[in-house]
Write an enzyme that holds these catalytic residues in place. Structure first.
Site, PDB file in Angstrom:
ATOM      1  N   GLU A  60       0.815  -1.219   0.000  1.00  0.00           N
ATOM      2  CA  GLU A  60       0.000   0.000   0.000  1.00  0.00           C
ATOM      3  C   GLU A  60       0.847   1.266   0.000  1.00  0.00           C
ATOM      4  O   GLU A  60       0.486   2.259  -0.637  1.00  0.00           O
ATOM      5  CB  GLU A  60      -0.944   0.009   1.205  1.00  0.00           C
ATOM      6  CG  GLU A  60      -2.127  -0.951   1.086  1.00  0.00           C
ATOM      7  CD  GLU A  60      -1.778  -2.398   1.392  1.00  0.00           C
ATOM      8  OE1 GLU A  60      -0.645  -2.668   1.848  1.00  0.00           O
ATOM      9  OE2 GLU A  60      -2.629  -3.268   1.169  1.00  0.00           O
ATOM     10  N   HIS A 127     -12.081  -5.490   8.478  1.00  0.00           N
ATOM     11  CA  HIS A 127     -12.734  -5.428   7.169  1.00  0.00           C
ATOM     12  C   HIS A 127     -14.035  -4.640   7.274  1.00  0.00           C
ATOM     13  O   HIS A 127     -14.986  -4.891   6.553  1.00  0.00           O
ATOM     14  CB  HIS A 127     -13.000  -6.836   6.630  1.00  0.00           C
ATOM     15  CG  HIS A 127     -11.744  -7.577   6.276  1.00  0.00           C
ATOM     16  ND1 HIS A 127     -10.972  -8.207   7.213  1.00  0.00           N
ATOM     17  CD2 HIS A 127     -11.113  -7.751   5.096  1.00  0.00           C
ATOM     18  CE1 HIS A 127      -9.925  -8.762   6.623  1.00  0.00           C
ATOM     19  NE2 HIS A 127      -9.976  -8.508   5.340  1.00  0.00           N
TER      20      HIS A 127
HETATM   21  C1  LIG Z   1      -1.734  -4.887   4.181  1.00  0.00           C
HETATM   22  C2  LIG Z   1      -2.801  -5.699   3.562  1.00  0.00           C
HETATM   23  N1  LIG Z   1      -3.189  -5.447   2.300  1.00  0.00           N
HETATM   24  C3  LIG Z   1      -4.168  -6.188   1.717  1.00  0.00           C
HETATM   25  C4  LIG Z   1      -4.771  -7.200   2.389  1.00  0.00           C
HETATM   26  C5  LIG Z   1      -5.869  -8.021   1.730  1.00  0.00           C
HETATM   27  N2  LIG Z   1      -5.440  -9.423   1.588  1.00  0.00           N
HETATM   28  C6  LIG Z   1      -5.791 -10.371   2.478  1.00  0.00           C
HETATM   29  S1  LIG Z   1      -5.084 -11.840   2.169  1.00  0.00           S
HETATM   30  C7  LIG Z   1      -4.315 -11.257   0.769  1.00  0.00           C
HETATM   31  C8  LIG Z   1      -3.435 -12.169  -0.013  1.00  0.00           C
HETATM   32  C9  LIG Z   1      -2.410 -12.833   0.889  1.00  0.00           C
HETATM   33  O1  LIG Z   1      -1.500 -13.600   0.178  1.00  0.00           O
HETATM   34  P1  LIG Z   1      -0.296 -14.336   0.871  1.00  0.00           P
HETATM   35  O2  LIG Z   1       0.405 -13.415   1.808  1.00  0.00           O
HETATM   36  O3  LIG Z   1       0.528 -14.939  -0.200  1.00  0.00           O
HETATM   37  O4  LIG Z   1      -0.990 -15.464   1.764  1.00  0.00           O
HETATM   38  P2  LIG Z   1      -1.875 -16.704   1.240  1.00  0.00           P
HETATM   39  O5  LIG Z   1      -3.281 -16.224   1.224  1.00  0.00           O
HETATM   40  O6  LIG Z   1      -1.381 -17.096  -0.091  1.00  0.00           O
HETATM   41  O7  LIG Z   1      -1.675 -17.772   2.262  1.00  0.00           O
HETATM   42  C10 LIG Z   1      -4.617  -9.906   0.588  1.00  0.00           C
HETATM   43  C11 LIG Z   1      -4.126  -9.072  -0.526  1.00  0.00           C
HETATM   44  C12 LIG Z   1      -4.344  -7.427   3.720  1.00  0.00           C
HETATM   45  N3  LIG Z   1      -4.891  -8.390   4.484  1.00  0.00           N
HETATM   46  N4  LIG Z   1      -3.375  -6.679   4.277  1.00  0.00           N
END
Ligand SMILES: Cc1ncc(C[n+]2csc(CCOP(=O)(O)OP(=O)(O)O)c2C)c(N)n1
Lengths: 325, 362
Positions: A60, A127
């Protein structure tokens, strides 16, 4: 003309602005082929390509900072926060960098930071936030928070064309629940102008976003049950505030209730109340009252969320008290 | 090398993770889960094998897909089910969701896990602080924090691991590389060929491992934990695995390359792979595994009954606990519509009492 949802109205605005101005581009997490977590940008990458609908890493700070840099150079970035809660990560960029750029160094920052906001959806503490107050307090940023599909479209177009950074809050509870018929042609709603959502004479409710609909419902019921004529003002823009509209309704009904979903202490209702008491004290027949969320992080369980957030009944209780003053 | 009975424990935890998640899916379909449901299908070996390398006194902070690690560290199926169903006697009393809960404090009295928050990466600096306290007090404890491939892009991740590296803190940072962050494939998350390369940039020890091989995961983590305990500072581990379900149950994974899920499911299911090891190499009778499976089903059944029967929170419970003192906020004056019948009653232990007169006053 067909009715479209609040969400589709935002998409239409993005689409039309990208069509109109080649400098408009989008940046955010999962906004490309996937179309965003809520599908607001669905189809736009297919139409405008990967160079104008850019999938970003989960960064972000980088997204907002990069948007500012591009905006300095004449581009018109529209940034998506996957949930507005994560704008907190970019708070430094927005408040220290973007908000001061023009004043400090004559650097234009025409950009939009948009994202799904608000509660009533059982999203839990991260959220469901309404972080508008933190940004309203920062000179240099504009803050828009529409309540209707028509405004969502018209204000988004205005935000993209604005010369400054606009934080555009989209209420996720309204995304698919609210519909509207879009006015034909280039439908732009000016930033900074409130709307009379319902005319009335006995008291005024000043509000914005999801609670506009709660206030309208309460107003209908108060009319039917108590014969009260309630005016509802939808602020639409929180920074700059439409003082004229706020003062006009105060002078008309002499009783004001400010309603918002954000928490109470330090929320914008306090600012509105102060402005009314400074400028319209002689027109008041009762103190300005507030219905807001409790000063509590938003909990997850339905019974708890319902309790913390303002409901129609809370507005009715407050309105009756105001009317009886 | 782990003795056989401990390998069977690894099997138990992986099977429990999957069975409990499958139960949660059923409850989700019955709309008994209040929010979203996030699966770790295909990633069970990562969570279980790594957390199994910790001692009880160590502290772990999971990510959304590390329910297996939570179970290993002592979180119970009942607690997890109650969290998902937002029950009033869940660990967070209905305030927080899924595995966002913790039990942290002194080594002797707590289980040593720290619930994460949604903003990604934030737990890395927090765990740096946890391990810093170990170092300052001379406690023989290690911290372990999980992040996804996507979370490595956040500022908090960078700042946290850099800070921990400079301070030479006893911290193990695990990057679960499951190919996607929501819809975003790894190559759009980082230009690095592999995450383990970043260890060089932070000046910490790095290792990459087959994340679907539970024994390899265990061994690799154990080395890092031992290194941390011996004063060797931070390790960055990359586990190669795959997220076989969508980001959450509502996501149909339309963005995944054709055949990718099937390929991982066919050859690389961590539980199937470990079963083959146990049957073929360790000569465990199939009936031994079947007995474990049966015990787990009975345990999850019983846990489901308890969680389903447990009470929902009362609206006024929302008012308690924002600050240590005073214990409760007052309901806002306009809440005359609130169910005041619960006002003034004692909640569960340690929870506020409400004064009707004060609570309902302006
Ligand atoms: C700072 C932030 N930005 C956006 C989000 C929204 N978000 C939740 S999970 C996710 C993807 C997470 O991917 P990863 O870290 O690879 O974990 P995985 O779900 O693959 O286990 C996003 C973009 C968030 N939780 N926190």
């Amino acid at each position: 003309m067909a009715e479209i949802t609040y969400l589709e109205a935002i998409r239409e605005a993005l689409d039309e602005e990208m069509q109109r101005d080649a400098n408009v581009f989008m940046l955010g997490e999962d906004i490309g082929a996937f179309g965003g977590a809520f599908k607001v940008t669905d189809g736009l990458m297919a139409k405008y390509g990967e160079s104008r609908v850019i999938d970003s890493p989960i960064s972000e700070i980088a997204i907002v900072g990069a948007a500012a840099g591009a905006a300095h150079m004449g581009m018109r970035p529209v940034v998506e926060m996957q949930f507005i809660d994560f704008v907190a990560n970019a708070y430094d960029m927005l408040t220290n960098y973007v908000a001061t750029a023009r004043y400090r160094a004559f650097l234009p920052c025409p950009m939009v930071v948009r994202g799904p906001s608000g509660g009533y959806v059982r999203g839990g503490p991260f959220h469901s936030q309404n972080p508008e107050a933190g940004f309203i307090h920062t000179p240099g940023l504009k803050v828009v928070y529409p309540a209707t599909a028509e405004d969502a479209k018209g204000l988004m177009k205005a935000a993209i064309r604005d010369e400054d950074c606009v934080l555009f809050f989209e209420h996720k509870y309204l995304y698919r629940r609210i519909k509207g018929v879009m006015p034909a042609g280039d439908h732009v709603v000016p930033i900074g102008k409130a709307r009379v959502a319902r005319e009335g004479n006995d008291l005024s409710i000043i509000t914005y976003a999801a609670t506009v609909h709660k206030a309208l419902e309460a107003a209908e019921q108060l009319q039917a049950e108590d014969g009260l004529s309630v005016e509802v003002i939808d602020l639409r823009t929180l920074a700059p505030l439409d003082d004229e509209a706020i003062f006009a309704t105060t002078r008309k009904t002499n009783r004001v209730l400010v309603v918002h979903e954000d928490t109470r202490t330090g929320g914008i209702a306090g600012e509105i109340t102060a402005r009314i008491s400074e400028s319209c004290f002689a027109h008041l027949d009762a103190p300005v009252l507030r219905v807001t969320a409790h000063d509590i992080p938003l909990p997850y369980a339905p019974a708890l969320e319902d309790f913390v957030l303002p409901q129609v009944n809370d507005i009715k209780v407050a309105a009756r008290r105001l009317a009886a003053w | 090398m782990l003795p056989l009975e401990r390998k069977l424990e690894l099997y138990h935890w992986m099977r429990l993770t999957r069975t409990l998640e499958e139960r949660l899916v059923a409850l989700y379909r019955q709309t008994k889960v209040v929010g979203g449901l996030f699966r770790s299908l295909g990633q069970e070996a990562d969570a279980v094998g790594s957390c199994y390398a910790l001692e009880r006194r160590d502290v772990m902070s999971p990510l959304i897909r590390n329910m297996g690690a939570m179970l290993v560290k002592g979180a119970t199926p009942v607690e997890i089910l109650k969290q998902y169903m937002a029950k009033g006697d869940s660990p967070t009393r209905g305030r927080e969701l899924n595995i966002h809960f913790g039990d942290i404090g002194a080594a002797e009295t707590t289980r040593g896990f720290l619930g994460q928050i949604s903003p990604l990466g934030d737990m890395v600096p927090v765990m740096a602080g946890v391990t810093m306290s170990f170092k300052m007090r001379g406690e023989d404890r290690v911290g372990l924090v999980y992040v996804g491939d996507g979370a490595t892009s956040t500022g908090a991740f960078h700042e946290g691991i850099n800070f921990a590296a400079v301070q030479r803190l006893p911290l193990v940072v695990i990057i679960e590389n499951n190919g996607y962050a929501y819809s975003t494939p790894t190559e759009k998350q980082t230009a690095a060929k592999q995450f383990v390369d970043k260890a060089i940039g932070y000046g910490v020890y790095g290792e990459q491992v087959d994340g679907n091989d539970v024994l390899a995961v265990y061994d690799c983590t154990k080395r890092a934990v031992d290194r941390a305990r011996a004063g060797g500072g931070v390790s960055l581990l990359e586990f190669m695995t795959f997220r076989r379900k969508g980001h959450a149950e509502h996501d149909n994974q339309s963005y995944v390359k054709p055949g990718e899920v099937e390929a991982w499911a066919a050859d690389n299911d961590p539980i199937d792979r470990f079963v083959r090891v146990l049957l073929d190499r360790e000569k465990v009778p199939r009936s031994t595994l079947e007995a474990i499976d049966a015990r787990i089903i009975a345990e999850v059944d019983a846990a489901t009954d308890v969680a389903e029967a447990s009470p929902l929170p009362q609206p006024l419970d929302a008012l308690v606990g924002v600050y240590a003192d005073p214990p409760a906020e007052r309901p806002l004056w306009y809440r005359e519509g609130a169910d005041v019948s619960t006002l003034g009653k004692e909640r569960a232990e340690g929870w506020g009492t409400y004064d009707v007169a004060k609570g309902a006053a302006l």
